[in-house]
Design a protein around this motif. Structure first.
Motif, PDB file in Angstrom:
ATOM      1  N   UNK A 141      12.516  19.813   3.448  1.00 56.20           N
ATOM      2  CA  UNK A 141      13.497  18.791   3.827  1.00 56.20           C
ATOM      3  C   UNK A 141      12.887  17.817   4.833  1.00 56.20           C
ATOM      4  N   UNK A 142      12.143  18.341   5.821  1.00 55.97           N
ATOM      5  CA  UNK A 142      11.506  17.477   6.818  1.00 55.97           C
ATOM      6  C   UNK A 142      10.470  16.563   6.156  1.00 55.97           C
ATOM      7  N   UNK A 143       9.695  17.138   5.224  1.00 55.56           N
ATOM      8  CA  UNK A 143       8.687  16.335   4.537  1.00 55.56           C
ATOM      9  C   UNK A 143       9.341  15.235   3.711  1.00 55.56           C
ATOM     10  N   UNK A 144      10.496  15.556   3.107  1.00 56.37           N
ATOM     11  CA  UNK A 144      11.212  14.540   2.330  1.00 56.37           C
ATOM     12  C   UNK A 144      11.699  13.426   3.251  1.00 56.37           C
ATOM     13  N   UNK A 145      12.251  13.801   4.407  1.00 55.47           N
ATOM     14  CA  UNK A 145      12.705  12.790   5.364  1.00 55.47           C
ATOM     15  C   UNK A 145      11.525  11.928   5.803  1.00 55.47           C
ATOM     16  N   UNK A 146      10.386  12.589   6.073  1.00 55.10           N
ATOM     17  CA  UNK A 146       9.184  11.842   6.489  1.00 55.10           C
ATOM     18  C   UNK A 146       8.747  10.884   5.381  1.00 55.10           C
ATOM     19  N   UNK A 147       8.734  11.370   4.145  1.00 55.07           N
ATOM     20  CA  UNK A 147       8.353  10.511   3.018  1.00 55.07           C
ATOM     21  C   UNK A 147       9.320   9.345   2.892  1.00 55.07           C
ATOM     22  N   UNK A 148      10.610   9.626   3.087  1.00 53.01           N
ATOM     23  CA  UNK A 148      11.605   8.555   3.028  1.00 53.01           C
ATOM     24  C   UNK A 148      11.345   7.504   4.108  1.00 53.01           C
ATOM     25  N   UNK A 149      10.971   7.972   5.307  1.00 56.03           N
ATOM     26  CA  UNK A 149      10.675   7.039   6.400  1.00 56.03           C
ATOM     27  C   UNK A 149       9.493   6.150   6.025  1.00 56.03           C
ATOM     28  N   UNK A 150       8.420   6.763   5.493  1.00 59.99           N
ATOM     29  CA  UNK A 150       7.238   5.967   5.127  1.00 59.99           C
ATOM     30  C   UNK A 150       7.528   5.056   3.939  1.00 59.99           C
ATOM     31  N   UNK A 151       8.346   5.536   2.990  1.00 58.88           N
ATOM     32  CA  UNK A 151       8.723   4.683   1.851  1.00 58.88           C
ATOM     33  C   UNK A 151       9.561   3.498   2.320  1.00 58.88           C
ATOM     34  N   UNK A 152      10.429   3.755   3.290  1.00 61.07           N
ATOM     35  CA  UNK A 152      11.243   2.668   3.836  1.00 61.07           C
ATOM     36  C   UNK A 152      10.352   1.644   4.554  1.00 61.07           C
ATOM     37  N   UNK A 153       9.357   2.142   5.283  1.00 60.86           N
ATOM     38  CA  UNK A 153       8.416   1.243   5.959  1.00 60.86           C
ATOM     39  C   UNK A 153       7.655   0.402   4.923  1.00 60.86           C
ATOM     40  N   UNK A 195      -6.583  -3.504   1.094  1.00 63.82           N
ATOM     41  CA  UNK A 195      -5.637  -3.908   2.134  1.00 63.82           C
ATOM     42  C   UNK A 195      -4.208  -3.907   1.579  1.00 63.82           C
ATOM     43  N   UNK A 196      -3.966  -3.036   0.609  1.00 67.11           N
ATOM     44  CA  UNK A 196      -2.600  -2.946   0.081  1.00 67.11           C
ATOM     45  C   UNK A 196      -1.724  -2.269   1.127  1.00 67.11           C
ATOM     46  N   UNK A 197      -0.436  -2.539   1.045  1.00 69.40           N
ATOM     47  CA  UNK A 197       0.481  -1.926   2.003  1.00 69.40           C
ATOM     48  C   UNK A 197       0.524  -0.410   1.809  1.00 69.40           C
ATOM     49  N   UNK A 198       0.363   0.034   0.567  1.00 67.59           N
ATOM     50  CA  UNK A 198       0.324   1.481   0.312  1.00 67.59           C
ATOM     51  C   UNK A 198      -0.838   2.134   1.065  1.00 67.59           C
ATOM     52  N   UNK A 199      -2.020   1.472   0.991  1.00 68.04           N
ATOM     53  CA  UNK A 199      -3.198   2.000   1.681  1.00 68.04           C
ATOM     54  C   UNK A 199      -3.000   1.950   3.193  1.00 68.04           C
ATOM     55  N   UNK A 200      -2.382   0.877   3.669  1.00 65.57           N
ATOM     56  CA  UNK A 200      -2.110   0.728   5.098  1.00 65.57           C
ATOM     57  C   UNK A 200      -1.201   1.856   5.585  1.00 65.57           C
ATOM     58  N   UNK A 201      -0.112   2.106   4.858  1.00 66.31           N
ATOM     59  CA  UNK A 201       0.827   3.185   5.221  1.00 66.31           C
ATOM     60  C   UNK A 201       0.108   4.533   5.190  1.00 66.31           C
ATOM     61  N   UNK A 202      -0.660   4.772   4.141  1.00 66.46           N
ATOM     62  CA  UNK A 202      -1.371   6.063   4.024  1.00 66.46           C
ATOM     63  C   UNK A 202      -2.396   6.260   5.130  1.00 66.46           C
ATOM     64  N   UNK A 203      -3.052   5.179   5.542  1.00 68.74           N
ATOM     65  CA  UNK A 203      -4.067   5.312   6.585  1.00 68.74           C
ATOM     66  C   UNK A 203      -3.453   5.683   7.935  1.00 68.74           C
ATOM     67  N   UNK A 204      -2.226   5.230   8.165  1.00 69.38           N
ATOM     68  CA  UNK A 204      -1.556   5.548   9.424  1.00 69.38           C
ATOM     69  C   UNK A 204      -0.682   6.795   9.338  1.00 69.38           C
ATOM     70  N   UNK A 205      -0.439   7.279   8.131  1.00 70.81           N
ATOM     71  CA  UNK A 205       0.505   8.388   7.939  1.00 70.81           C
ATOM     72  C   UNK A 205       0.122   9.620   8.747  1.00 70.81           C
TER      73      UNK A 205
END
Length: 199
Positions: free
Chosen positions: A78-90, A176-186
């Protein structure tokens, strides 16, 4: 004859007394055997009950442990899903960036990179709507003022990513895709976000 009768009676009395002694002894031995068997049965019964109690305790502990582990795993999922939702929202927020904000991001990022200035910019459909010849000319002028080639161009290839861009030259890509940016900071941000969300 009287002596014989007396002798017979004496033998009979002695035999009866001996019989009574043997019967009492047999009864005592029988009672002792029965008592021993009852004691053994009680002991065996106690051991069986004790073993059953130990097994019941172990089963109880195992069930509690398994349930605790299952609950912990479900909480983690559940926590991982919430975290994924947060990153997906970002990611969604980055992809919803205005044209002006996107162009400022693109220019600042490209100028800050250590590149030659003759790369191709791979954009998605939305990015291609934002980036035109004027933007490319501004970037090329900036590169020439930095004594670089100033031959940046938009790739014919359309990127299958949600947002951002990729720089490509000779098969080498700078993502420099946003997906890569999010993953690099995740990895870096997950602990901080979890601390904010769950503590």
């Amino acid at each position: 004859m009287a002596k014989i009768d007396g002798l017979i009676n004496k033998i009979l009395e002695d035999a009866e007394a001996e019989r009574d002694i043997i019967l009492k002894k047999a009864e005592a031995e029988s009672n002792a055997i029965i008592k021993n068997k009852i004691d053994e049965a009680k002991e065996v019964g106690s051991r069986i009950i004790e073993k059953a109690n130990i097994e019941a305790g172990l089963n109880r502990e195992r069930i509690i442990s398994n349930t605790t582990l299952k609950v912990r795993n479900e909480k983690l999922v559940a926590k991982q899903k919430v975290m994924s939702d947060v990153f997906n929202e970002a990611l969604d927020e980055l992809c919803a960036m205005s044209k002006e904000s996107f162009l400022n991001y693109l220019k600042a990022t490209i100028i800050s990179l250590k590149i030659d200035g003759d790369e191709e910019i791979i954009l998605n459909i939305k990015g291609r709507e934002f980036v035109d010849g004027t933007v490319i000319a501004e970037l090329n002028n900036e590169f020439m003022s930095m004594n670089k080639q100033g031959n940046l161009r938009i790739s014919e290839r359309i990127g299958g990513f949600k947002g951002g861009f990729i720089l490509e030259k000779n098969g080498i890509e700078i993502n420099n895709t946003f997906e890569a940016l999010i993953n690099s900071y995740r990895d870096e941000l997950e602990f901080e976000i979890a601390d904010i969300l769950f503590n």
